[in-house]
Design a protein around this motif. Structure first.
Motif, PDB file in Angstrom:
ATOM      1  N   LEU A   1      36.287  15.876 -57.487  1.00 54.00           N
ATOM      2  CA  LEU A   1      36.859  17.160 -57.906  1.00 54.00           C
ATOM      3  C   LEU A   1      36.420  18.290 -56.981  1.00 54.00           C
ATOM      4  O   LEU A   1      37.228  19.159 -56.622  1.00 54.00           O
ATOM      5  N   ALA A   2      35.152  18.281 -56.598  1.00 53.93           N
ATOM      6  CA  ALA A   2      34.667  19.315 -55.687  1.00 53.93           C
ATOM      7  C   ALA A   2      35.372  19.229 -54.340  1.00 53.93           C
ATOM      8  O   ALA A   2      35.726  20.260 -53.737  1.00 53.93           O
ATOM      9  N   ALA A   3      35.601  18.004 -53.843  1.00 47.52           N
ATOM     10  CA  ALA A   3      36.310  17.841 -52.576  1.00 47.52           C
ATOM     11  C   ALA A   3      37.755  18.321 -52.672  1.00 47.52           C
ATOM     12  O   ALA A   3      38.280  18.949 -51.744  1.00 47.52           O
ATOM     13  N   LEU A   4      38.397  18.051 -53.808  1.00 45.84           N
ATOM     14  CA  LEU A   4      39.773  18.507 -53.990  1.00 45.84           C
ATOM     15  C   LEU A   4      39.847  20.029 -54.025  1.00 45.84           C
ATOM     16  O   LEU A   4      40.770  20.623 -53.443  1.00 45.84           O
ATOM     17  N   VAL A   5      38.882  20.655 -54.696  1.00 48.08           N
ATOM     18  CA  VAL A   5      38.856  22.125 -54.726  1.00 48.08           C
ATOM     19  C   VAL A   5      38.689  22.686 -53.324  1.00 48.08           C
ATOM     20  O   VAL A   5      39.326  23.683 -52.946  1.00 48.08           O
ATOM     21  N   TRP A   6      37.842  22.053 -52.512  1.00 47.59           N
ATOM     22  CA  TRP A   6      37.642  22.514 -51.137  1.00 47.59           C
ATOM     23  C   TRP A   6      38.878  22.257 -50.286  1.00 47.59           C
ATOM     24  O   TRP A   6      39.185  23.049 -49.368  1.00 47.59           O
ATOM     25  N   LEU A   7      39.619  21.183 -50.565  1.00 47.23           N
ATOM     26  CA  LEU A   7      40.765  20.830 -49.734  1.00 47.23           C
ATOM     27  C   LEU A   7      42.004  21.660 -50.033  1.00 47.23           C
ATOM     28  O   LEU A   7      42.908  21.724 -49.192  1.00 47.23           O
TER      29      LEU A   7
END
Length: 285
Positions: free
Chosen positions: A26-32
């Motif tokens: 989820l954190a990676a998706l928010v950053w992407l």
């Protein structure tokens, strides 16, 4: 009769791993999301972006924005300026910090602890507080709008000295004593023994320095007044302040993606060294 609801000990680590991976995904998706939005706008024609610029899916498709990155304006010169400044700063910083780290870690001299404390105290001084004296120094010596004015203030890197000192202090002294028995001098020991052993720390320091220098904005903005001496960061910022920010959003996004490409390539190639460098201070060998 009560039924036990506690999960077996073997299940708990599995649940923790699952929760950890879900959270990191989820954190990676928010950053992407901003990156994907940037890519979407770079692939969208400029006339379509003037009507609507919201959406992760390109409104139309074009590669003209990327074709104009180096053919229109000073982007090629800015890219070369950033490459020259960043490469020079990285090489000189690693060389200076490695030499200072070896001195603090392995050489006994009067006032070593006091001098090391003064170097580390440099971490507490905001770099913005040094802009005025640095600007006056380079301006009075006629070095404004030069490459050396862009990279020389960055080679004094207290964090790099600390990283190299901590790493070299964990190198066993027996290596140095054995080299002295064989007749090796101080510089021979440093060049042939300490530097090869310190490659992980030097690689991590080089990556940190490269990223920080490439992304630096404030100091190039202060010391560079000619467009030909802008770096990628200051050049892109100058484009956002004119009419192109409203009419050529796709071109701006394409230039931003190309400008950040070296950092992405650097991370993909040296991510192991970067992760190892982050753990240097944890006491691992």
């Amino acid at each position: 009769m009560a039924v036990a609801t506690t999960a077996p000990p073997a299940v708990r680590p599995r649940r923790r791993r699952i929760l950890y991976h879900v959270f990191m995904t989820l954190a990676a998706l928010v950053w992407l999301v901003p990156v994907l939005w940037m890519v979407s706008m770079a692939l969208t024609p400029n006339d379509a972006l003037q009507r609507e610029s919201v959406g992760l899916v390109p409104n139309g498709f074009t590669l003209d924005n990327f074709g104009e990155v180096f053919t229109v304006g000073h982007m090629l010169r800015w890219f070369l300026n950033s490459l020259i400044v960043t490469s020079a700063a990285t090489v000189l910083t690693v060389a200076l910090c490695a030499t200072a780290g070896y001195a603090f870690a392995k050489i006994r001299f009067t006032g070593k602890r006091l001098l090391f404390a003064l170097v580390i105290a440099g971490l507490m001084v905001p770099k913005e507080a040094m802009f005025v004296p640095l600007f006056l120094m380079f301006s009075d010596t006629g070095q404004q709008n030069t490459y050396q004015a862009l990279f020389l203030p960055r080679i004094a890197f207290p964090l790099g000295v600390f990283i190299m000192t901590q790493f070299l202090s964990r190198v066993p002294s027996e290596y140095e004593e054995a080299a002295r028995v064989d007749g090796a001098g101080r510089w021979r020991i440093f060049w042939s023994i300490m530097l090869p052993l310190a490659r992980p720390a030097m690689a991590s320091l080089a990556i940190f320095t490269f990223v920080l220098t490439w992304n630096d904005y404030l100091w190039p903005l202060v010391i560079s007044t000619e467009r030909e001496m802008f770096t990628v960061t200051t050049g892109l910022a100058s484009l956002q302040s004119n009419f192109a920010a409203a009419t050529e959003v796709g071109s701006l996004m394409a230039r931003g993606l190309v400008g950040s490409l070296p950092l992405v390539v650097l991370f993909l190639l040296f991510q192991r060294q970067l992760i190892r460098g982050i753990t240097l201070g944890s006491g691992e060998k």
